[in-house]
Design a protein around this motif. Sequence first.
Motif, short mmCIF file in Angstrom:
data_model
loop_
_atom_site.label_atom_id
_atom_site.label_comp_id
_atom_site.label_asym_id
_atom_site.label_seq_id
_atom_site.Cartn_x
_atom_site.Cartn_y
_atom_site.Cartn_z
N CYS A 227 -47.18 83.62 31.34
CA CYS A 227 -46.43 82.80 30.90
C CYS A 227 -46.66 81.11 31.31
O CYS A 227 -47.09 81.07 32.69
CB CYS A 227 -44.97 82.89 30.90
N TYR A 228 -46.19 80.15 30.73
CA TYR A 228 -46.49 78.66 31.41
C TYR A 228 -45.35 77.79 31.03
O TYR A 228 -44.52 77.97 29.88
CB TYR A 228 -47.86 78.12 30.73
N ALA A 229 -44.89 76.83 31.78
CA ALA A 229 -44.10 75.69 31.70
C ALA A 229 -44.78 74.68 32.51
O ALA A 229 -45.32 74.61 33.49
CB ALA A 229 -42.74 76.06 31.88
N ARG A 230 -44.28 73.12 32.16
CA ARG A 230 -44.52 72.13 32.73
C ARG A 230 -43.37 71.18 32.76
O ARG A 230 -42.54 71.24 31.86
CB ARG A 230 -45.88 71.59 32.10
N SER A 231 -43.42 70.36 33.72
CA SER A 231 -42.33 69.41 33.94
C SER A 231 -42.92 67.91 34.50
O SER A 231 -43.83 67.88 35.44
CB SER A 231 -41.11 69.66 34.98
N TYR A 239 -41.36 71.91 29.51
CA TYR A 239 -42.07 71.59 28.26
C TYR A 239 -43.15 72.80 28.06
O TYR A 239 -43.72 73.45 29.26
CB TYR A 239 -42.52 70.47 27.98
N GLN A 240 -43.59 73.23 26.88
CA GLN A 240 -44.38 74.26 26.78
C GLN A 240 -45.92 73.10 26.61
O GLN A 240 -45.62 72.04 26.79
CB GLN A 240 -44.33 74.87 25.52
N SER A 241 -47.09 73.80 26.51
CA SER A 241 -48.23 73.23 26.71
C SER A 241 -48.45 72.17 25.58
O SER A 241 -49.18 71.26 25.50
CB SER A 241 -49.36 74.05 26.85
N ASN A 242 -47.77 72.76 24.13
CA ASN A 242 -47.81 72.06 22.99
C ASN A 242 -46.99 70.84 22.84
O ASN A 242 -46.73 69.87 21.98
CB ASN A 242 -47.69 72.93 21.70
N GLY A 243 -46.11 70.43 24.01
CA GLY A 243 -45.14 69.43 24.04
C GLY A 243 -43.79 69.80 23.64
O GLY A 243 -42.60 68.99 23.69
N GLY A 304 -56.43 71.95 25.82
CA GLY A 304 -55.59 70.75 25.49
C GLY A 304 -54.88 71.26 23.98
O GLY A 304 -54.14 70.62 23.46
N LYS A 305 -55.63 72.20 23.69
CA LYS A 305 -55.18 72.88 22.38
C LYS A 305 -54.84 74.36 22.32
O LYS A 305 -53.74 74.78 21.70
CB LYS A 305 -56.31 72.73 20.96
N THR A 306 -55.47 75.19 22.88
CA THR A 306 -55.20 76.58 23.01
C THR A 306 -55.46 77.01 24.37
O THR A 306 -56.26 76.50 25.24
CB THR A 306 -56.15 77.36 21.99
N TRP A 307 -54.94 78.16 24.54
CA TRP A 307 -55.18 78.98 25.91
C TRP A 307 -56.40 79.90 25.63
O TRP A 307 -56.84 80.67 24.67
CB TRP A 307 -53.90 79.76 26.11
N LYS A 308 -57.31 79.92 26.79
CA LYS A 308 -58.48 80.56 26.72
C LYS A 308 -58.55 81.58 28.02
O LYS A 308 -57.84 81.03 29.16
CB LYS A 308 -59.82 79.78 26.58
N TYR A 309 -59.27 82.42 28.41
CA TYR A 309 -59.55 83.03 29.53
C TYR A 309 -60.90 83.59 29.54
O TYR A 309 -61.60 83.94 28.28
CB TYR A 309 -58.53 84.10 29.64
#
Length: 431
Positions: A227-231, A239-243, A304-309
């Motif tokens: 999972c992911y979050a940013r501040s 926020y999530q990666s999509n804002g 910047g748009k989607t998650w990849k691995y």
Amino acid sequence: MKRILLLTFLLISVSAVCLSQRLVEVAKGYSCTSVNTAVFRNNSLVTHKGEQYISYYDAEGYLVLGKRKLKSKKWTIHRTQYKGNVKDAHNIISMMVDGEGYLHVSFDHHGHKLNYCRGIAPGSLELGEKVPMTGVDEGNVTYPEFYPLSGGDLLFAYRSGSSGRGNLVMNRYSLKNHAWTRVQDVLIDGENQRNAYWQLYVDEKGTIHLSWVWRETWHVETNHDLCYARSFDNGVTWYQSNGEKYQLPITASNAEYACRIPQNSELINQTSMSADADGKPYIATYWREPGSDVPQYRIVWNDGKTWKYRQVTDRKTPFSLKGGGTKMIPVARPRIVVEDKEIFYIFRDEERGSRVSMAHTTDVSHGKWSVTDLTDFSVDAWEPSHDTELWKERRKLHLFVQHTRQGDGERTAEIEPQMIYVLETNTNTNK
């Protein structure tokens, strides 16, 4: 007491990257567990205004601090008054320097009362008495981690609670007030059913990137998902990666899932993450895909748009993560640093003789991974930790290196105290 020794100087050309290395001896330290070399040591090394600090437990379990001028071969070493339970590899030392030059240290936790102290003066290796931070939720602390914030303040993150039943807590140290305040009581809520094992990175713009796996019990095989979050405001708002703004606390139901990974996938916890100049996050980890019995190193990123691995290595040897406590695993949890489009991925694998190794690419989506060994000797149970601030400021990768061993499930291994080194790996990204 001062100790110096410059052991070796190497030049290695690997694909598009040139590595200039030297291995600098510090002193001997405790090696019967991986307590000095766990990946979640944040930080084992830290540079502030041209001086590099180091921390470790010595052979008798005393917390030792050291410092040197960058490029110097002379270390000043100070054995503090504090000891840790070095038989438990969770009880690591974490440290950071604030904007005024004071050293902050937290150590010896695995569900214990907070152990925190500061240097007695700017630049001093002598520590004062243990003191509380906020005095709230400080009775059951594990995984202490410091991070510098803009302006010289510090962020402190830790788990309050136990494996499978714990919450992520954040405090902030104010240079102005010389005091700690609570930022988040419960940033990620396990809802008394699970807990988050996280990795955190503060990028050059001050954005805090946070990723984690969920674990349902104290057994490592119940790790699942990423999972992911940013501040953007020092941990207050997330926020999530999509804002999209999070409604706190973050739970399993409202978390952003960067990658769905089921339980029993040999998914490891607490690895490393970084971000590029545009603030795009990169996460280093490993797990096993369905239909395979071999865990592989992987990188997860957002374009910047989607998650990849993508898979980083092509390992051949299977292993399985089962049970609780510290595991003796044939691979290390990885560390990652990013410069422009270049990825440097540091790890240790029995298939490569358990040396310090690095994978490198100039194109995370499609580029070839070139792998080289940074040492010619085995480091056994070592996991990477590096000087995060030196990397941010000068793009120089300095690694804490020590040959350690680890008995499975918190058992010790028989080994004499081993030498601690700083492996200076200066990456030249000029093409």
